[in-house]
Every structure is written in C-alpha cells, then in structure tokens.
Design a protein around this motif. Structure first.
Motif, PDB file in Angstrom:
ATOM      1  N   ASP A  71      15.337  21.762   8.890  1.00 64.43           N
ATOM      2  CA  ASP A  71      15.844  23.031   8.362  1.00 64.43           C
ATOM      3  C   ASP A  71      14.993  24.183   8.888  1.00 64.43           C
ATOM      4  O   ASP A  71      13.798  24.022   9.146  1.00 64.43           O
ATOM      5  CB  ASP A  71      15.816  23.031   6.836  1.00 64.43           C
ATOM      6  N   THR A  72      15.603  25.347   9.029  1.00 65.81           N
ATOM      7  CA  THR A  72      14.900  26.521   9.543  1.00 65.81           C
ATOM      8  C   THR A  72      14.559  27.486   8.424  1.00 65.81           C
ATOM      9  O   THR A  72      15.423  27.853   7.621  1.00 65.81           O
ATOM     10  CB  THR A  72      15.753  27.256  10.593  1.00 65.81           C
ATOM     11  N   VAL A  73      13.297  27.870   8.372  1.00 69.21           N
ATOM     12  CA  VAL A  73      12.833  28.909   7.443  1.00 69.21           C
ATOM     13  C   VAL A  73      12.409  30.102   8.282  1.00 69.21           C
ATOM     14  O   VAL A  73      11.462  30.024   9.071  1.00 69.21           O
ATOM     15  CB  VAL A  73      11.657  28.414   6.584  1.00 69.21           C
ATOM     16  N   ALA A  95      10.181  21.417   7.575  1.00 65.18           N
ATOM     17  CA  ALA A  95      11.038  22.466   8.115  1.00 65.18           C
ATOM     18  C   ALA A  95      10.423  23.091   9.374  1.00 65.18           C
ATOM     19  O   ALA A  95       9.290  22.798   9.765  1.00 65.18           O
ATOM     20  CB  ALA A  95      11.289  23.535   7.057  1.00 65.18           C
ATOM     21  N   VAL A  96      11.188  23.966  10.006  1.00 61.09           N
ATOM     22  CA  VAL A  96      10.802  24.630  11.254  1.00 61.09           C
ATOM     23  C   VAL A  96      10.634  26.117  10.991  1.00 61.09           C
ATOM     24  O   VAL A  96      11.510  26.756  10.398  1.00 61.09           O
ATOM     25  CB  VAL A  96      11.865  24.388  12.350  1.00 61.09           C
ATOM     26  N   LEU A 117      20.256  28.860  12.479  1.00 56.00           N
ATOM     27  CA  LEU A 117      20.817  28.209  11.288  1.00 56.00           C
ATOM     28  C   LEU A 117      19.870  28.362  10.092  1.00 56.00           C
ATOM     29  O   LEU A 117      19.569  27.409   9.370  1.00 56.00           O
ATOM     30  CB  LEU A 117      21.085  26.722  11.562  1.00 56.00           C
ATOM     31  N   SER A 118      19.419  29.575   9.880  1.00 50.17           N
ATOM     32  CA  SER A 118      18.410  29.841   8.854  1.00 50.17           C
ATOM     33  C   SER A 118      18.905  29.498   7.460  1.00 50.17           C
ATOM     34  O   SER A 118      19.998  29.898   7.057  1.00 50.17           O
ATOM     35  CB  SER A 118      17.995  31.320   8.898  1.00 50.17           C
ATOM     36  N   ASP A 185       8.476  16.263  17.014  1.00 51.29           N
ATOM     37  CA  ASP A 185       9.278  17.046  16.075  1.00 51.29           C
ATOM     38  C   ASP A 185       8.967  18.538  16.230  1.00 51.29           C
ATOM     39  O   ASP A 185       7.821  18.926  16.499  1.00 51.29           O
ATOM     40  CB  ASP A 185       8.985  16.634  14.626  1.00 51.29           C
ATOM     41  N   ALA A 186       9.977  19.360  16.014  1.00 49.25           N
ATOM     42  CA  ALA A 186       9.793  20.808  16.127  1.00 49.25           C
ATOM     43  C   ALA A 186       8.925  21.330  14.991  1.00 49.25           C
ATOM     44  O   ALA A 186       9.068  20.917  13.836  1.00 49.25           O
ATOM     45  CB  ALA A 186      11.144  21.506  16.103  1.00 49.25           C
TER      46      ALA A 186
END
Length: 548
Positions: A71-73, A95-96, A117-118, A185-186
């Motif tokens: 997930d993007t933060v 998260a990323v 995709l925040s 992983d990102a």
C-alpha cells in the motif's frame, strides 16, 4: 555441470540470512543509545527511544486501518519530526512511502496520488490548502491526516482530516513491526520531474536504501553521533537516504522548517552541527547573510552539494567561513548521490582556480555502487578517458532503482544493455573522475530543483502570441541555473516579457518561470530541428554580460 561443494548442505536459514533493510538501524540505535538525542526541532528534544516508539505507533495505527504490504502512504511534509517518523513507520507496516515535493502544483500532485494508488495522505497544515485542491482533481480518496507542526504559526483552515497526533496515539509503541518479506520489496516511490510526458515513479527497495544509507556515512566520513542539519528537503530522494543514515550512526537530526540564513547560522553554532547538504543556493544564502547574522564556528562543518558546480569565489568564501565543501552527483533513480568528488590531499596545495576546476567534477562511484562509466549509448563501449570525448553517464549496482512504477517500457529503455542510462552527457578524465557536460533531457537545475525545459515550452506554446519557443539553462550566480526562453511570436501577435512571465506564473510553479525572455529568430538545422546548443551559448554569453 560441476556442483559447487560450498553450496551443498549449506542453505539459507533465518539464522544466517535476513533481508537487508534500514529499518533495523533505528531499532539498534534505540536499544544501544536510548537516551541519545535523535531529533531536535525548535525547543523539542526527542530521544532515540521515543523516536522508535513513535515510529512503531505510526506503523501500528496504519496497520489497524488496514494499511499493509504494497500500500502507498503519501506524505506532504516539511523537514519536521513527522517526516522522519514516516521514513520508518510507513515501511514498518509493510507500506511504501511516497514523499511529495511541496513546491509542485495541484495538477501534478493529483497525478502522483492517482498513479501511486495512494491510500493514506499525511499533510502538514501549511500545505493542506494545496492538498485539498489536488484531492479535488484526483480519483483516489485516501485517508487524510493533518500534522500540526508547533513551529508553523500560520492560520488553521477548515478540514475534515484526522489529527496526526491523535491518530498516532491510537497505535501501539511496542508494535511488532514487519521486516520486508524480501529485501527487494519497495520501501519508497519518488517521482521524477517529468521531462517528457508525465512524471515517472521511481521505486526504491529496502536493500538499496540500506546500502546507500551506509554508503553515505562511509563516503562522508560521518562519525558516530554526528549532528546533521536538515537544509536538504527530505522529499528529495528520501533526503538522499540520510534519514536512515543518521540512525545507523546514532546521530542527531536537527530539523529546519524553512531554509533561511539566520536559523541556519544560529543552529550551526548552538547545536554544533557537523554535516549538512544542499544546493549551491544554500551556500549563497549563508555567505550573503549580514555579519550580524553569521556566527563564528569553532569547528569545521562538512557541506555536501550537488547540482551546478559552485563558483570559485563561493568555494573560497565557504572555506574561509569554516566549511569543507564536497561535490556529489546522482539521480532519483540512484537513491540520490552515488558519485562523490573524492578529494586528494595534495590537491589542497594547488592554486584556488585549479582547486575549483577539480571540485567542479562529479567524481567517482560511491562504495555502495558497483559500476559507473561514460559510454556510447548505441555501442555501449566506454569512451576514452581523455576528458573530452562525450558519452552518456551510466550506473550499475544495488543502489539503482527497481524500475519505474507501472511503466515497463520506460524501465526497459532505462536498463538497456544491462546499465542504467542516466540521460546525462559527460566525459571521463584520465584519473577516472567523471564530469557532466550537458543534460540530454534538457533538465535545468535551479536552486537544486529540476525543471523540465519541455514543460516550460509547452506552457509557453499555450499562449496565443507564441509561435515557436525553446527553453534552455542560463547560468545564474544565485540559483546556479535559471530557465531562459527564446521566443518567436506568431504573425500579427504582440506580447512582451511581462505578459509571458505573467502567463507562466499562472500555469507553472514559481521556480519554473523563466528569468529571461529573448524575442528573436530561433536557429534551426536544415531539417528544422532547433539548435539548442547555440541557444545555450547565447544564454551563457548573456549571463556573463550581466555579471560583468
């Protein structure tokens, strides 16, 4: 095929193999030096134990809201304690982290939020009006958190955002945070300036962040408990990975909300700052301050700069004021600086002009970078080490990005031939040091900020009076470079510099507005291609006349 006997019955297990991640740096610092000061922000003094606890609380609170691996933060924050917490707390829940340049316009921010995709957006109160404008344009509907920095005295605005501190307090300070499943992983995504088309999302991994963070310490000779002043925006390539470096050496982060001469000098003296990074504009800002603002330093401060090479006089003034300046070079795609102008002791005995020439070179690879070369991009053959033959600067190693998010074609092009193509043109000197000579993407670096000449040109083409335009870099004593726009007006149309400047101000971020407008016939080749190299030379000559 012969079996390697050293691989027989000698397997990877949790006992002998763990994924590399910079997150463990904070855990170790808090365990070994819990009371050492990790963060200074105005009157705030926060220990490593407290820093670690708050990062875990953030990870816990995000996890409780369903945020996890992949997930993007997104965050839009100044250089504050919250920004440091996000560099650990966000990836600690899997998260990323997506750090947004606070100087962008709402349209570009909206694009980034949608493309990344925040799912969560954390915003400093100062930037909330801009973020609200961006969210109105975006398709995503993320959880919105507002951070109220005590050092910001501006007005509050109406918002339905949740309070950051309240959100944090709901988290568990003893949260069992997540190691990455794989060091590949990102850990973060940072967007380029978008030199052609939309900005590209550069994906960094835990392994690269771990290695470059340590590479920073080794390259800059940062001792244990170094004191680092945050003049470099943390939204730039994750602050060149220094948020993770400082925990590795159990150093002190001195936050600075605004880059102004008086607080910089005051902090340098009061906190005994040992290191800071910034564009040449930061040096100019410091040196040009009045004598009543400057402070006498009783120790040498290491200053690391990138972008355009500092002028000889500025280097001399910095040295006289107590600073040792080192030139770095890198890109968002290399986690920030991966090249350093490693200084030789005997160079210090050379005349100042020769030293300035040597300091203008970008240098050699970081210890954490496996390969650096200047090559012909078609043949992939290294250029001669003659300091004259130009080629494209290329990188190879563990501190090169995973690739561009949701853009496989751009990723494949960037990695053609097994090297990362920087797009920067340079030469390699006989001693192996590289030096940039031009930017094939026509990026203009002004005050440390990348400006796309294409973006400025497209904006000018939107004005009804503009028939043809070309934007190039013009040397600037203060900013390093500034955009210079050459313009041919459409037949029957009238416009002056003031009109075009006002047009650009309405459509571009302020720092992207050209400093000069030149109305003339734009030189072209026989096939109609604009000869930008002639325009760059004209801009350089104009700059020399202005400073003469």
């Amino acid at each position: 095929m012969t079996t390697n006997p050293y691989n027989t019955d000698l397997d990877r297990t949790p006992a002998n193999h763990q994924p590399l991640t910079p997150l463990g740096f904070l855990e170790r610092a808090a365990s070994v030096f819990p009371e050492h000061t990790a963060i200074v922000h105005g009157p705030l003094r926060r220990s490593y134990a407290a820093f670690y606890a708050r990062a875990r609380q953030l990870a816990s609170a995000l996890s409780t809201r369903g945020i996890g691996r992949g997930d993007t933060v997104s965050v839009m924050l100044a250089n504050t304690p919250a920004m440091l917490e996000c560099h650990y707390g966000v990836p600690m829940c899997g998260a990323v982290l997506h750090s947004i340049n606070t100087r962008l316009d709402a349209g570009i921010i909206a694009f980034q939020l949608d493309h990344a995709l925040s799912r969560v957006v954390i915003v400093d109160r100062e930037f909330m009006p801009l973020m609200q404008e961006a969210l109105a344009l975006a398709s995503v509907a993320p959880l919105l958190l507002q951070y109220d920095d005590p050092e910001f005295t501006g007005p509050a605005i109406a918002t339905d955002a949740e309070d950051y501190e309240t959100f944090l307090s709901a988290g568990d300070p003893a949260f069992d945070w997540l190691m990455p499943e794989d060091e590949w992983d990102a850990i973060s995504i940072n967007y380029t300036s978008g030199t052609t088309g939309d900005p590209k999302g550069v994906v960094s991994h835990h392994r690269g962040a771990y290695l470059l963070a340590q590479g920073n310490a080794l390259t800059t000779s940062m001792a244990k408990h170094a004191v680092y002043l945050w003049t470099l925006p943390m939204f730039h390539c994750n602050g060149w990975c220094f948020p993770w470096t400082l925990s590795a050496i159990v150093g002190t982060n001195v936050c600075l909300r605004q880059v102004r001469a008086e607080p910089i000098w005051q902090t340098l003296a009061q906190e005994r700052v040992t290191h800071l990074c910034g564009a040449p504009i930061v040096m100019s800002l410091m040196i040009s301050a009045s004598e009543t603002v400057k402070r006498a330093l009783d120790h040498t401060v290491q200053f690391f700069t990138a972008a355009a090479p500092p002028p000889e006089k500025l280097l001399a003034d910095m040295k006289h004021a107590g600073f040792d300046v080192t030139h770095l070079y890198g890109l968002t795609e290399t986690y920030g600086p991966a090249v350093v102008n490693d200084w030789h002791d005997d160079w210090s005995a050379l005349p100042p002009a020769e030293q300035a020439t040597l300091k203008a070179r970008q240098g050699v690879r970081y210890l954490a970078l496996e390969g650096l070369d200047v090559m012909d991009p078609e043949t992939m053959i290294p250029v001669p080490r003659d300091g004259q033959t130009m080629g494209e600067v290329m990188f190879r190693g563990n501190v090169v990005m995973k690739g561009y998010f949701r853009n496989p074609q751009a990723t494949q092009k960037a990695f053609a031939g097994g090297w990362f193509h920087s797009g920067d043109l340079g030469v390699r000197h006989p001693d192996g040091y590289i030096q940039l000579k031009d930017r094939s993407k026509d990026v203009i670096i002004s005050g440390g900020e990348n400006i796309s000449s294409i973006e400025v040109e497209e904006t000018l083409y939107g004005h009804p009076a503009v028939a043809v335009t070309a934007v190039v870099a013009m040397p600037h004593e203060k900013w390093g470079e500034t955009p210079c726009a050459f313009v041919e007006l459409a037949e029957g149309q009238v416009a002056d510099a003031a009109a075009l400047r006002a047009w650009c101000r309405d459509h571009l971020a302020p720092y992207k507005v050209p400093g000069q407008f030149v109305f003339s016939t734009i030189p072209r080749t026989s096939t109609g291609k604009i000869q930008k190299f002639l325009l760059r030379e004209q801009a350089r000559e104009m700059a020399q006349v202005e400073t003469a």
